[in-house]
Design an enzyme around this catalytic site. Structure first.
Site, PDB file in Angstrom:
ATOM      1  N   HIS A   1       0.526  -1.276   0.064  1.00 36.94           N
ATOM      2  CA  HIS A   1       0.304   0.307  -0.461  1.00 36.94           C
ATOM      3  C   HIS A   1       0.904   1.399  -0.172  1.00 36.94           C
ATOM      4  O   HIS A   1       0.632   2.099   0.612  1.00 36.94           O
ATOM      5  CB  HIS A   1      -0.779   0.201   0.776  1.00 36.94           C
ATOM      6  CG  HIS A   1      -1.587  -1.321   1.984  1.00 36.94           C
ATOM      7  ND1 HIS A   1      -3.110  -0.840   0.882  1.00 36.94           N
ATOM      8  CD2 HIS A   1      -1.653  -2.475   1.497  1.00 36.94           C
ATOM      9  CE1 HIS A   1      -3.931  -1.590   0.791  1.00 36.94           C
ATOM     10  NE2 HIS A   1      -3.669  -3.179   1.369  1.00 36.94           N
TER      11      HIS A   1
ATOM     12  N   ASP B   1       0.201   4.047   4.741  1.00 41.49           N
ATOM     13  CA  ASP B   1       0.075   4.216   2.787  1.00 41.49           C
ATOM     14  C   ASP B   1      -0.121   5.090   2.063  1.00 41.49           C
ATOM     15  O   ASP B   1      -0.604   4.908   1.122  1.00 41.49           O
ATOM     16  CB  ASP B   1      -0.322   2.477   2.536  1.00 41.49           C
ATOM     17  CG  ASP B   1      -1.787   2.781   3.373  1.00 41.49           C
ATOM     18  OD1 ASP B   1      -2.292   3.769   3.886  1.00 41.49           O
ATOM     19  OD2 ASP B   1      -2.992   2.257   3.202  1.00 41.49           O
TER      20      ASP B   1
ATOM     21  N   ASP C   1      -3.179   7.052   2.248  1.00 40.86           N
ATOM     22  CA  ASP C   1      -4.918   6.897   1.474  1.00 40.86           C
ATOM     23  C   ASP C   1      -5.800   7.584   2.094  1.00 40.86           C
ATOM     24  O   ASP C   1      -6.600   7.569   1.642  1.00 40.86           O
ATOM     25  CB  ASP C   1      -4.847   4.963   1.323  1.00 40.86           C
ATOM     26  CG  ASP C   1      -5.274   4.095   1.946  1.00 40.86           C
ATOM     27  OD1 ASP C   1      -4.747   4.292   3.156  1.00 40.86           O
ATOM     28  OD2 ASP C   1      -6.078   3.275   1.810  1.00 40.86           O
ATOM     29  N   CYS C   2      -5.015   7.590   4.266  1.00 39.45           N
ATOM     30  CA  CYS C   2      -6.794   8.025   4.359  1.00 39.45           C
ATOM     31  C   CYS C   2      -6.397   9.453   4.512  1.00 39.45           C
ATOM     32  O   CYS C   2      -7.810   9.667   4.267  1.00 39.45           O
ATOM     33  CB  CYS C   2      -5.690   8.130   5.817  1.00 39.45           C
ATOM     34  SG  CYS C   2      -6.921   8.876   7.389  1.00 39.45           S
TER      35      CYS C   2
ATOM     36  N   THR D   1      -3.683   5.924  17.270  1.00 40.20           N
ATOM     37  CA  THR D   1      -4.931   5.595  16.464  1.00 40.20           C
ATOM     38  C   THR D   1      -6.024   6.490  16.266  1.00 40.20           C
ATOM     39  O   THR D   1      -6.311   8.351  17.323  1.00 40.20           O
ATOM     40  CB  THR D   1      -5.413   4.814  16.782  1.00 40.20           C
ATOM     41  OG1 THR D   1      -6.068   4.491  17.832  1.00 40.20           O
ATOM     42  CG2 THR D   1      -3.758   3.595  16.707  1.00 40.20           C
TER      43      THR D   1
ATOM     44  N   PRO E   1      -3.187  10.265  11.411  1.00 40.63           N
ATOM     45  CA  PRO E   1      -4.524  11.181  10.147  1.00 40.63           C
ATOM     46  C   PRO E   1      -5.586  11.107  10.454  1.00 40.63           C
ATOM     47  O   PRO E   1      -6.790  11.248  10.234  1.00 40.63           O
ATOM     48  CB  PRO E   1      -4.044  10.774   8.588  1.00 40.63           C
ATOM     49  CG  PRO E   1      -2.730  10.212   8.621  1.00 40.63           C
ATOM     50  CD  PRO E   1      -2.526   9.832  10.532  1.00 40.63           C
ATOM     51  N   GLY E   2      -6.113   9.178  10.478  1.00 43.35           N
ATOM     52  CA  GLY E   2      -7.129   8.910  11.756  1.00 43.35           C
ATOM     53  C   GLY E   2      -7.959   9.695  12.299  1.00 43.35           C
ATOM     54  O   GLY E   2      -8.738  10.354  12.284  1.00 43.35           O
TER      55      GLY E   2
END
Length: 423
Positions: free
Chosen positions: A48, A250, A252-253, A352, A407-408
């Protein structure tokens, strides 16, 4: 079913893998991506686009690259990487995956060199060899090597080594069949039928109706303003989220979150989602978006969260009348996080999205929505100083204190701030 589960667990515990790449993949439509210098090769790159474990310069010979890759996989004297044990006489399988940008000629030479070194240096002659585009990374000029101890896997499940080899040999109608040298049985005429689920036709909506007696209603104008504010804030945050996830994950977030926000905005416009002021209707739409259209680990986690949140809200709806909407939300959030805890062990401090969600729930329990949003902001900000304990970031964390936020976690905080701004 228990036997199949035990087989899956046993097999997964006996696989060791590593990848090597000359460059990262190029995501269509994205101008920025991780790159390598012309005289570098990277070991440990993820499919990814995750950054690798080691960059080697100048580029080693193919023989030396394979030697280093196999040493990372098979050297049991290395206490950090000798996770799978291989004893003399153990039957093994070799999987060599083309990440998408290697030619057939290169793949053939790669497999030949792998088999030569496995036999000469490690005393292994794999019982099965599968080479091809097993798991790709778009157009990356890269490959991954996986070695499986079939004998050890058989000891951990009810099936023998011969059983497991027969499973590997089984003909299927999936892409895997081409790995066994067979033709896929599903021809062009059957492809469309494979994607039909339960006879549902395009455009149909089979969501169960909302029970008004178990619904939380708010002012439709305020609800729409809050949702639009949150979605627009997430779309604006996408470049930062993508950049931070490219460094630690990866990459894509940001696009995953932007996709969810864009789809929710579309539902507001085309389905008049907020017109009735139904909170349950909005949550169910979010369930559908994150579960079936966002994708990724974040989509899976948020899917569980929104399903649990909706159920808890409906189950405890009477609290809105007796103790107020804020108390209902606090109760529902706690219940949803408890359900989510059965699927992820991540807690506060693990860097997280849970750092934002748990902080938000605790703030809500202690006071009001404003208190919850403030707590969520502190939780997201704190991820800048945390060592990752879950997810892809654990593989590339350097121990530096000056890291980007998770990022999340940051995306969840942006959404909550957007909701508050729209009130």
């Amino acid at each position: 079913m228990d036997d199949v589960y035990d087989l899956g667990v046993a097999f997964s515990r006996q696989i060791v893998s590593v990848a090597a790449t000359l460059d990262h993949c190029h995501v269509p439509g994205r101008t920025e991506h991780a790159t390598l210098a012309a005289d570098e090769v990277e070991l440990g790159t993820g499919p990814h686009n995750e950054p690798g474990y080691l960059k080697i310069s100048p580029v080693p010979s193919p023989e030396d690259l394979i030697k280093q890759a196999l040493k990372l996989c098979l050297d049991e004297s290395d206490p950090q990487r000798g996770f799978v044990k291989f004893a003399p006489g153990d039957e093994t399988a070799l999987l060599v995956s083309n990440f998408g940008g290697m030619s057939n000629l290169e793949m053939g030479a790669l497999v030949d060199e792998l088999l030569e070194q496995l036999g000469r240096d490690w005393g292994m002659e794999p019982a099965r060899v599968y080479a091809g585009q097993i798991e790709t990374s778009l157009n990356a000029p890269a490959f991954s090597i996986s070695v499986v101890n079939l004998t050890a896997a058989a000891r951990g499940c009810p099936y023998s080594v011969d059983d497991i080899k027969s499973f590997l040999d089984a003909r299927t109608s999936t892409h895997w069949e081409s790995m066994a040298g067979a033709q896929a049985r599903a021809g062009p005429g059957k492809r469309r039928a494979q994607f039909v689920v339960g006879g549902q036709t395009e455009g149909e909506d089979h969501k169960r109706p909302v029970d008004d007696a178990r619904d939380l209603k708010v002012d439709p104008v305020t609800l729409e303003r809050m949702l639009r504010s949150a979605c627009e804030a997430l779309v604006a945050a996408e470049p930062d989220l993508t950049r931070w996830d490219t460094i630690m994950g990866d990459g894509d977030c940001g696009e995953t979150i932007k996709t969810g926000a864009t789809l929710l905005l579309s539902a507001i416009d085309t389905k008049q989602l907020a017109a009735s002021g139904s909170v349950v209707a909005v949550l169910r739409e979010l369930e559908d978006i994150v579960e079936s259209r966002m994708g990724g680990t974040l989509g899976g986690i948020m899917g569980i969260f929104f399903v649990s949140l909706t159920n808890a809200l409906e189950r405890n709806i009477e609290l809105a009348k007796t103790q107020g909407a804020a108390f209902l939300w606090a109760k529902a959030l706690s219940s949803a996080l408890e359900s989510l805890g059965r699927y992820t062990p991540a807690k506060l401090g693990d860097r997280t999205i849970m750092d934002t969600l748990i902080s938000f729930a605790e703030g809500m329990r202690a006071g009001s929505f404003d208190d919850g949003v403030a707590a969520a902001a502190r939780g997201a900000e704190a991820t800048k100083k945390m060592t990752p304990r879950f997810g892809r970031a654990t593989y590339v964390a350097t121990g530096d204190k000056d890291l980007p936020p998770d990022p999340g976690a940051w995306g969840a905080m942006v959404a909550l701030n957007g909701l508050k701004a729209g009130m």
